[in-house]
Design a protein around this motif. Structure first.
Motif, PDB file in Angstrom:
ATOM      1  N   ILE A  94       0.838  -1.210   0.000  1.00  0.00           N
ATOM      2  CA  ILE A  94       0.000   0.000   0.000  1.00  0.00           C
ATOM      3  C   ILE A  94       0.869   1.255   0.000  1.00  0.00           C
ATOM      4  O   ILE A  94       0.543   2.248  -0.674  1.00  0.00           O
ATOM      5  CB  ILE A  94      -0.962  -0.008   1.200  1.00  0.00           C
ATOM      6  N   PHE A  95       1.998   1.216   0.715  1.00  0.00           N
ATOM      7  CA  PHE A  95       2.903   2.367   0.681  1.00  0.00           C
ATOM      8  C   PHE A  95       3.421   2.609  -0.735  1.00  0.00           C
ATOM      9  O   PHE A  95       3.502   3.764  -1.183  1.00  0.00           O
ATOM     10  CB  PHE A  95       4.084   2.170   1.626  1.00  0.00           C
ATOM     11  N   LEU A 100       3.715   5.903  -5.589  1.00  0.00           N
ATOM     12  CA  LEU A 100       3.543   6.101  -7.031  1.00  0.00           C
ATOM     13  C   LEU A 100       2.578   7.243  -7.340  1.00  0.00           C
ATOM     14  O   LEU A 100       2.651   7.862  -8.410  1.00  0.00           O
ATOM     15  CB  LEU A 100       3.040   4.803  -7.683  1.00  0.00           C
ATOM     16  N   PHE A 101       1.677   7.531  -6.374  1.00  0.00           N
ATOM     17  CA  PHE A 101       0.725   8.639  -6.554  1.00  0.00           C
ATOM     18  C   PHE A 101       1.217   9.933  -5.912  1.00  0.00           C
ATOM     19  O   PHE A 101       0.448  10.879  -5.746  1.00  0.00           O
ATOM     20  CB  PHE A 101      -0.646   8.262  -5.981  1.00  0.00           C
ATOM     21  N   GLY A 102       2.504   9.943  -5.541  1.00  0.00           N
ATOM     22  CA  GLY A 102       3.108  11.206  -5.122  1.00  0.00           C
ATOM     23  C   GLY A 102       3.412  11.367  -3.654  1.00  0.00           C
ATOM     24  O   GLY A 102       3.896  12.429  -3.237  1.00  0.00           O
ATOM     25  N   LEU A 103       3.156  10.345  -2.813  1.00  0.00           N
ATOM     26  CA  LEU A 103       3.447  10.476  -1.395  1.00  0.00           C
ATOM     27  C   LEU A 103       4.952  10.466  -1.153  1.00  0.00           C
ATOM     28  O   LEU A 103       5.667   9.620  -1.671  1.00  0.00           O
ATOM     29  CB  LEU A 103       2.806   9.317  -0.613  1.00  0.00           C
ATOM     30  N   ARG A 104       5.418  11.423  -0.356  1.00  0.00           N
ATOM     31  CA  ARG A 104       6.805  11.467   0.059  1.00  0.00           C
ATOM     32  C   ARG A 104       6.830  11.475   1.584  1.00  0.00           C
ATOM     33  O   ARG A 104       6.173  12.306   2.215  1.00  0.00           O
ATOM     34  CB  ARG A 104       7.519  12.695  -0.500  1.00  0.00           C
ATOM     35  N   ALA A 105       7.587  10.574   2.165  1.00  0.00           N
ATOM     36  CA  ALA A 105       7.566  10.401   3.617  1.00  0.00           C
ATOM     37  C   ALA A 105       8.950  10.597   4.205  1.00  0.00           C
ATOM     38  O   ALA A 105       9.971  10.396   3.535  1.00  0.00           O
ATOM     39  CB  ALA A 105       7.045   9.014   3.962  1.00  0.00           C
ATOM     40  N   ASN A 106       8.984  10.963   5.484  1.00  0.00           N
ATOM     41  CA  ASN A 106      10.261  11.134   6.184  1.00  0.00           C
ATOM     42  C   ASN A 106      10.835   9.769   6.541  1.00  0.00           C
ATOM     43  O   ASN A 106      10.136   8.747   6.500  1.00  0.00           O
ATOM     44  CB  ASN A 106      10.079  12.006   7.433  1.00  0.00           C
ATOM     45  N   LEU A 289      -3.788   7.941   7.655  1.00  0.00           N
ATOM     46  CA  LEU A 289      -3.267   9.295   7.795  1.00  0.00           C
ATOM     47  C   LEU A 289      -3.567  10.189   6.597  1.00  0.00           C
ATOM     48  O   LEU A 289      -3.767  11.400   6.762  1.00  0.00           O
ATOM     49  CB  LEU A 289      -1.748   9.249   8.024  1.00  0.00           C
ATOM     50  N   PHE A 290      -3.602   9.603   5.412  1.00  0.00           N
ATOM     51  CA  PHE A 290      -3.657  10.443   4.217  1.00  0.00           C
ATOM     52  C   PHE A 290      -4.958  10.349   3.415  1.00  0.00           C
ATOM     53  O   PHE A 290      -5.162  11.135   2.498  1.00  0.00           O
ATOM     54  CB  PHE A 290      -2.480  10.097   3.289  1.00  0.00           C
ATOM     55  N   THR A 291      -5.818   9.411   3.758  1.00  0.00           N
ATOM     56  CA  THR A 291      -7.039   9.256   2.963  1.00  0.00           C
ATOM     57  C   THR A 291      -8.306   9.343   3.803  1.00  0.00           C
ATOM     58  O   THR A 291      -9.260  10.026   3.426  1.00  0.00           O
ATOM     59  CB  THR A 291      -7.027   7.912   2.205  1.00  0.00           C
ATOM     60  N   ARG A 292      -8.325   8.655   4.938  1.00  0.00           N
ATOM     61  CA  ARG A 292      -9.572   8.564   5.703  1.00  0.00           C
ATOM     62  C   ARG A 292     -10.063   9.936   6.166  1.00  0.00           C
ATOM     63  O   ARG A 292     -11.255  10.239   6.089  1.00  0.00           O
ATOM     64  CB  ARG A 292      -9.383   7.632   6.900  1.00  0.00           C
ATOM     65  N   GLU A 293      -9.148  10.791   6.622  1.00  0.00           N
ATOM     66  CA  GLU A 293      -9.556  12.117   7.055  1.00  0.00           C
ATOM     67  C   GLU A 293     -10.039  12.964   5.882  1.00  0.00           C
ATOM     68  O   GLU A 293     -10.957  13.779   6.029  1.00  0.00           O
ATOM     69  CB  GLU A 293      -8.409  12.810   7.786  1.00  0.00           C
TER      70      GLU A 293
END
Length: 364
Positions: A94-95, A100-106, A289-293
């Motif tokens: 899932i990550f 691939l859809f643009g998420l960048r994480a620390n 964190l990024f979709t449900r809210e």
């Protein structure tokens, strides 16, 4: 051997309660409702009360597992490995999709994604695995106790962690794992010595009703007391912890009632068998964190707060359905690969275990 669908139905109910709580947890975030403290509004009252459902669902799973594990001293290493592999594959897959859809994480976020069990990304699964690994020792302890001693132990741990620990969670080093161990010991006593209570439907229905009313009453009092006494703040949420005694009684009563319903339903059993995967999919860290809210922001913007409770229910059923479909597809696509991988890892670990045990035995 066909599994009793009564118990499997209870697990399905439990996973829905957990999904329901997680959905409402996203809604209760400050940035969504902009509410930090309780207010005299039934919708807000219900949103915070929904936090209790997940705790009840968690306890139901522990009660069901403890009922069967308290007769077993065997650890199936392949079961633990399969859980670890499933969690890892879903987390990383899932990550990658989000990436691939643009998420960048620390860097820390990446570490928690690639080591989800180690960092407790899905805390319940990690806690359950630890309980499973130590359960032979718990069985050894409970088997060595006579009935009176076992009863005394149950009274002590209930008082310590479901009364004192409930009043103040920091007392006596209370934690979710200790609470789960306490539930295991209590369920073991019920199975060994309280068969009449277990099979008494009327008694358990009475216990269920009293516990539900007690939970609602206690929460309501604390909620509205927090409105009038500002210093209490969010103290009313102590009732949503896993060591709520009313939640324990509700879980035990439900288990006793449904486990006595002897019937078989293939659909219920299939959904129940996917409960772990459903948990992993619906509570995935990226989605949480990024979709449900964002979904909640859209729903509130589109429909407002008037139909809030209906939206929570519909969103929960939708998320549960999607998670069931994803779990089913995952099992169909990857089950053979996962089993082969688990078998190879298991063989390797057994060889390493034998090697180290032989070395250790040779040390004088």
């Amino acid at each position: 051997m066909k599994r009793n669908s009564g118990i499997e139905l209870l697990k399905v109910i439990a996973i829905f309660l957990v999904v329901f709580t997680h959905v409402s947890n996203s809604l209760s975030a400050e940035q969504l409702l902009n509410i930090k403290y309780p207010v005299p509004n039934f919708n807000i009252f219900f949103v915070y009360f929904a936090k209790h459902f997940g705790g009840i669902g968690n306890i139901i799973f522990v009660v069901c597992s403890s009922w069967f594990l308290c007769d077993s001293k065997r650890i199936r290493i392949e079961k633990i490995l399969k859980i670890i592999v499933d969690v890892w594959i879903v987390s990383v897959s899932i990550f990658i999709i989000y990436f691939l859809f643009g998420l960048r994480a620390n860097p820390y976020f990446l570490v928690t994604v690639f080591f989800p069990n180690l960092f407790g990304t899905n805390w319940f699964i990690t806690c359950y695995m630890i309980l499973y690994l130590i359960h032979p020792g718990l069985v050894f302890i409970t088997d060595s106790l006579k009935q009176r001693s076992h009863a005394i132990v149950c009274i002590i741990i209930f008082t310590a962690y479901f009364v004192l620990g409930f009043i103040r969670n920091e007392l006596l080093y209370s934690s979710d794992l200790i609470v789960f161990v306490s539930i295991f010991i209590i369920v073991s006593y019920i199975k060994k010595y309280m068969n009449d209570f277990h099979s008494n439907i009327k008694c358990n229905l009475l216990l269920l009703c009293i516990s539900v009313l007690g939970l609602i009453g206690l929460y309501s009092c604390l909620y509205y007391l927090s409105i009038t006494v500002s210093v209490l703040g969010g103290k009313f949420l102590i009732t949503s912890f896993n060591n709520n005694p009313f939640a324990l009684f509700i879980a035990i009563a439900l288990f006793n009632i449904l486990s006595n319903l002897e019937f078989y339903n293939k659909l219920i059993n299939n959904i129940s068998s996917m409960s772990l995967l459903i948990y992993i999919f619906h509570e995935n860290k990226c989605f949480r964190l990024f979709t449900r809210e964002k979904i909640w922001l859209w729903l509130i913007d589109r429909f407002g707060m008037r139909y809030l409770i209906i939206m929570i229910i519909c969103f929960s059923f939708f998320l549960l359905t999607v998670s069931c479909i994803l779990s089913f597809l995952y099992k169909k696509i990857s089950s053979k690969f996962v089993l082969e991988l688990v078998e190879r890892i298991g063989d390797f670990l057994i060889k390493v275990g034998y090697l180290f045990s032989n070395k250790l035995m040779n040390i004088k």
